[in-house]
Each structure stands twice: as structure tokens, then as C-alpha cells.
Design an enzyme around this catalytic site. Structure first.
Site, mmCIF file in Angstrom:
data_model
loop_
_atom_site.group_PDB
_atom_site.id
_atom_site.type_symbol
_atom_site.label_atom_id
_atom_site.label_comp_id
_atom_site.label_asym_id
_atom_site.label_seq_id
_atom_site.Cartn_x
_atom_site.Cartn_y
_atom_site.Cartn_z
ATOM 1 N N LYS A 1 3.836 -14.506 5.036
ATOM 2 C CA LYS A 1 4.085 -15.501 4.090
ATOM 3 C C LYS A 1 5.773 -15.595 3.993
ATOM 4 O O LYS A 1 6.093 -15.110 2.931
ATOM 5 C CB LYS A 1 3.583 -14.761 2.798
ATOM 6 C CG LYS A 1 3.603 -15.816 1.527
ATOM 7 C CD LYS A 1 2.477 -17.018 1.687
ATOM 8 C CE LYS A 1 2.755 -17.682 0.336
ATOM 9 N NZ LYS A 1 2.123 -19.139 0.327
ATOM 10 N N TYR B 1 0.834 -1.178 0.014
ATOM 11 C CA TYR B 1 0.159 -0.076 0.018
ATOM 12 C C TYR B 1 0.894 1.429 -0.017
ATOM 13 O O TYR B 1 0.247 2.461 -0.074
ATOM 14 C CB TYR B 1 -0.922 0.030 1.138
ATOM 15 C CG TYR B 1 -1.971 -1.097 1.061
ATOM 16 C CD1 TYR B 1 -1.782 -2.340 1.118
ATOM 17 C CD2 TYR B 1 -3.203 -0.518 0.963
ATOM 18 C CE1 TYR B 1 -2.945 -3.223 0.972
ATOM 19 C CE2 TYR B 1 -4.419 -1.529 1.008
ATOM 20 C CZ TYR B 1 -4.127 -2.850 1.025
ATOM 21 O OH TYR B 1 -5.177 -3.536 0.811
#
Ligand code: NAD
Length: 344
Positions: free
Chosen positions: A182, A135
Site C-alpha cells: 500500500k 505485529y
């Protein structure tokens, strides 16, 4: 009469951004419910999103950011962001400029709201890092056929969000904080997030700290969501996982949120501007109202928040005057009036 009125003291100020799409309708409903409950504040209405764009301004004007900075607390409706083109997100701009680093999104089973998970008694909170990750908006195209987005993760922001999650867990008497990541693929960025998570976890020996890979987390959330307590995660995973969690308890019409910084807080629902139902009187204002209740608690108005929450729960439990997203047929205003009536 309140003492503040009696002695002519300045009343509490709250910034209001009605926003786009369903924003103005649900904001109006929420403010009327707060008023009916006896909440007194001086509201400052601020522009953002389409009304500002229509005047040739940015989606998040500097004047709006500055006003929130001065007022300290805002209730914000959703603002629309065009897909694949156009202006930068008003939300991302606001969160970055005010350093609203923690996006707190509770997920709770609600009485009367039937979902495949109604019997599970869910009560978990997502704590999403709100200022960086993909973002950051750093994108470029070195060639017409190659697009690159930079994922920005800083050690300081990882440490800060993990500390916030553990601190919140302790204050709320929660027992487990799970880092969602992740790091098997993004070994440096998510690896650093995980490293900082466990450094912070070591300081909170009363709370269990563990971690889960985001894809497994999504599967676990639909198989056995009741196992989770607090989920702390980076910006993008947090955004996706919070919509998933909203779906577990009845949908986006019910999911509240808060953007918390050191000196400012902006309260807004998880959902967007819902252009498909905007202006039709179909929107469920509960998500924004519950965000407003988070705001009341933030400013110390716990009794007021409890009272309004009890009214909302009784209307949901009764199930006769709910909005269409919950299987009912009430309009936004009919539901609003039902909540006001339930305030007694
Ligand atoms: P959305 O959340 O607006 O809508 C998804 C679905 O949920 C739609 O079917 C909608 O009708 C329904 N829904 C959402 N809120 C509801 C409510 N209160 N009551 C009943 N039904 C409701 O997501 P989208 O359609 O993907 O996005 C629309 C716009 O909102 C986009 O421009 C997006 O950028 C923006 N957005 C803004 C925010 C924010 O301001 N915080 C958050 C998410 C999306």
C-alpha cells in the site's frame, strides 16, 4: 527396521505444540497418520497457549521457545489470543524470538473440493514477512481517546523476505513474484518494502517481478486468482490475504503453512483454534496434516510426504468421508481413518 534403530542412533526429534481449541484433536489425528505411514521420530510435547496460562505462565513459555531452538523443527497447533485485551499472542512471540521471518502459505486447488474456483487450477504461494509491521505490538494511548499502533518496517527485513520469495520461486520453478503493498499511502514504510523488492528482483532475471496495491490484489484474487504465482508481502496484508486465498480453495480446514527461520522451522496451519467447533470432533485436520507434509519435505522425507499426500487427495477426491466444512459428515477421527486406509 531402520538403520538408526539397528545401530542405536538417536532418532529424529520433532517438537509438538498441540495448542488450544481444536489443536489437540487435529494434532492427534496428524500424528496417527504420520505413524501409520511409517514416519519415525522422537516427539517432544511442549506447552503453549491455554495450558501454560492456566498454570500462571505466559502464552509462549521461554522453555518452549528454547526447546524448539534446540530441536530445530516443530509442528504447532493453533493458539488462541484474546481480542482487544489480555496476553500477547503466543505466535507472534514465537516467530519473533526464533526469528521465523518467512511465513510460507501455499494455496492449491484440491481434487473433489468444489468451490466457485474449482475449475481455475490455482497454485500460488503467499510469502509473508513474519516478524515486524503492525505485529511489532508497539501500541500506546497518549490520552484515553487516542490509540496509536506503530508500524515497524526495516530495510533488512524487506530485503530478506523478498530474497526468500524469489529464491523459493526459482527452486519451485515459478515464473512470477508479485509484491503486495500500500505504498501509495504508506510511502515510507511500504515504499521501502517496494524499493527493496525491486532491488532483489533485479538479481533474478529469470523471474518476473511486479507489484500490486493490496486492495486491488484482493479484488483480482476473487476475479482472476489464476494470474498469480508468488505473492510476497508484509505481515498484516499477508495474514489477511492468506485467509482470502484459503477461501478460494475450500476454506481454512485445508490451508497449510510454515514459519521458516535461518536455523528453525515451525509448521502450522493458517487457521486458528476454531473455538466454535472445538471438542466436537468436527475439525478438519487436513490443514495441519499438509503443514506436517511441508515439515516432512523440509527434513528431506519427500517420498513419505508424497505418499501421505496421495492418500489425502484420494480421500478428498472420493468425497465420501470428508469433514463437515467440506460438505461431508465424517468426524475428525473418521476422516483420519479414511486417510490411513488410503495409505494402503
Ligand atoms: P479460526 O481460524 O479459528 O476459525 C475461523 C472459522 O474457520 C471458524 O468458523 C472455524 O470453525 C473454521 N475453521 C478453522 N479451522 C478449521 C478446521 N481445521 N476445520 C474446520 N473448520 C475450521 O479463526 P478465529 O475464530 O478468528 O480465531 C480463533 C482463535 O484462533 C483466536 O483466538 C485467534 O487469535 C486464534 N488464531 C490463532 C492462529 C494460530 O495459532 N496460528 C491463527 C489464527 C487465529
Amino acid at each position: 527396521m531402520r538403520l538408526s534403530r539397528l545401530f542405536g542412533m538417536a532418532s529424529r526429534r520433532i517438537a509438538i505444540i498441540p495448542g488450544d481449541g481444536i489443536g489437540p484433536e487435529i494434532t492427534d489425528a496428524v500424528l496417527r497418520i504420520l505413524e501409520a505411514a511409517g514416519f519415525e521420530a522422537e516427539y517432544t510435547f511442549l506447552e503453549a497457549g491455554q495450558p501454560s496460562l492456566d498454570k500462571g505462565g505466559p502464552a509462549m513459555p521461554d522453555a518452549t521457545v528454547q526447546a524448539i531452538r534446540e530441536i530445530g523443527v516443530a509442528l504447532k497447533g493453533p493458539t488462541a489470543t484474546p481480542i482487544g485485551k489480555g496476553h500477547v499472542s503466543a505466535n507472534v512471540t514465537l516467530r519473533k524470538k526464533l526469528d521465523l521471518f518467512a511465513n510460507v502459505r501455499p494455496t492449491r486447488t484440491l481434487p473433489g473440493v468444489t468451490t466457485p474456483f474449482s475449475e481455475r487450477d490455482l497454485d500460488l504461494v503467499i510469502v509473508r514477512e513474519n516478524t515486524e509491521d503492525l505485529y511489532a505490538g508497539i501500541e500506546f494511548m497518549p490520552t484515553p481517546d487516542l490509540a496509536q499502533s506503530i508500524k515497524v518496517i526495516t530495510r533488512g527485513a524487506c530485503m530478506r523476505i523478498c530474497a526468500y520469495a524469489f529464491d523459493m520461486a526459482r527452486k519451485q520453478g515459478r515464473k512470477r513474484v508479485t509484491a503486495v503493498h500500500k505504498a501509495n499511502i504508506m510511502k515510507m514504510s511500504d515504499g521501502m518494502f517496494l524499493e527493496e523488492f525491486y532491488k532483489v528482483a533485479a538479481q533474478y532475471t529469470d523471474i518476473k517481478g511486479d507489484d500490486i496495491i493490496v486492495d486491488n490484489c484482493c479484488m483480482q484474487l476473487v476475479m482472476r486468482p489464476e494470474q498469480f504465482d508468488v505473492l510476497v508481502t508484509e505481515n498484516l496484508y499477508g495474514d489477511i490475504v492468506s485467509d482470502l486465498c484459503a477461501g478460494l480453495v475450500g476454506g481454512l480446514g485445508l490451508a497449510p503453512g510454515a514459519n521458516i527461520g535461518i536455523t528453525n522451522a515451525v509448521f502450522e496451519a493458517v487457521h486458528g483454534s476454531a473455538p466454535d467447533i472445538a471438542g466436537k470432533g468436527l475439525a478438519n485436520p487436513t490443514a495441519l496434516l499438509s503443514s506436517g507434509l511441508m515439515m516432512l519435505r523440509h527434513i528431506g522425507e519427500h517420498a513419505m510426504a508424497d505418499r501421505i499426500q496421495a492418500a489425502v487427495l484420494s480421500v478428498l477426491q472420493e468425497g465420501k468421508r470428508t469433514t463437515r466444512d467440506l460438505g461431508g459428515s465424517a468426524s475428525t477421527t473418521e476422516y483420519r481413518d479414511a486417510v490411513i486406509a488410503a495409505l494402503g
